[in-house]
Design a protein around this motif. Structure first.
Motif, PDB file in Angstrom:
ATOM      1  N   THR A 111      20.031   6.042 -73.636  1.00  0.00           N
ATOM      2  CA  THR A 111      20.463   4.704 -74.044  1.00  0.00           C
ATOM      3  C   THR A 111      20.720   4.591 -75.536  1.00  0.00           C
ATOM      4  O   THR A 111      21.418   3.682 -75.967  1.00  0.00           O
ATOM      5  CB  THR A 111      19.423   3.638 -73.661  1.00  0.00           C
ATOM      6  OG1 THR A 111      18.179   3.945 -74.301  1.00  0.00           O
ATOM      7  CG2 THR A 111      19.244   3.585 -72.152  1.00  0.00           C
ATOM      8  N   THR A 123      27.502  -0.100 -80.685  1.00  0.00           N
ATOM      9  CA  THR A 123      27.294  -0.149 -79.250  1.00  0.00           C
ATOM     10  C   THR A 123      28.575   0.196 -78.510  1.00  0.00           C
ATOM     11  O   THR A 123      29.656  -0.278 -78.866  1.00  0.00           O
ATOM     12  CB  THR A 123      26.842  -1.567 -78.828  1.00  0.00           C
ATOM     13  OG1 THR A 123      25.711  -1.933 -79.619  1.00  0.00           O
ATOM     14  CG2 THR A 123      26.452  -1.616 -77.371  1.00  0.00           C
ATOM     15  N   ASP A 182      29.414   0.865 -72.304  1.00  0.00           N
ATOM     16  CA  ASP A 182      28.436   1.166 -71.255  1.00  0.00           C
ATOM     17  C   ASP A 182      26.998   0.996 -71.720  1.00  0.00           C
ATOM     18  O   ASP A 182      26.061   1.289 -70.991  1.00  0.00           O
ATOM     19  CB  ASP A 182      28.652   2.573 -70.709  1.00  0.00           C
ATOM     20  CG  ASP A 182      28.387   3.668 -71.727  1.00  0.00           C
ATOM     21  OD1 ASP A 182      28.037   3.363 -72.888  1.00  0.00           O
ATOM     22  OD2 ASP A 182      28.542   4.852 -71.368  1.00  0.00           O
ATOM     23  N   GLY A 183      26.809   0.508 -72.954  1.00  0.00           N
ATOM     24  CA  GLY A 183      25.474   0.233 -73.457  1.00  0.00           C
ATOM     25  C   GLY A 183      24.882   1.296 -74.359  1.00  0.00           C
ATOM     26  O   GLY A 183      23.835   1.074 -74.962  1.00  0.00           O
TER      27      GLY A 183
END
Length: 122
Positions: free
Chosen positions: A8, A44, A47-48
């Protein structure tokens, strides 16, 4: 059985987070994170995926390919045209080390804080 983990975020240490975030934002088109400041800035992706830049006192830039200050990691970016990418990255302030082991398949650059990164024909 391996854990089901999803990457992430990636965070890079640097002396000037806003400057490094601006460099990568111009190079990639990623969106600036609204809570970026002088100590921690970020970008960012849709897709995160988050790329962060964290201020570190007494930051010591990696030296490519010398390992007296090792690179520890590097980012890879796929591009359609290596020559076009090189021209734009150099305009943005990237460095291009003399040592280029990728031949015509990839090129090594350094960002404003000295982190090596590669652009690959993709």
């Amino acid at each position: 059985m391996p854990l089901r983990m999803r990457l992430t975020a990636i965070t890079l240490d640097c002396p000037d987070p806003p400057a490094l975030a601006a460099f990568y934002q111009q190079a990639t088109g990623l969106e600036p994170h609204p809570k970026s400041d002088a100590e921690f800035a970020g970008l960012t992706r849709e897709d995160g995926l988050f790329i962060g830049f964290r201020r570190v006192d007494d930051y010591r830039a990696p030296r490519w390919p010398d390992q007296t200050a090792p690179q520890q990691f590097h980012l890879d970016f796929a591009v359609e045209d290596l020559d076009e990418a090189e021209e734009r990255l150099l305009e943005l302030g990237a460095g291009k080390p003399d040592h280029q082991p990728g031949g015509d398949r990839w090129r090594v650059f350094t960002d404003l804080a000295g982190h090596p990164f590669c652009v690959v024909r993709g």
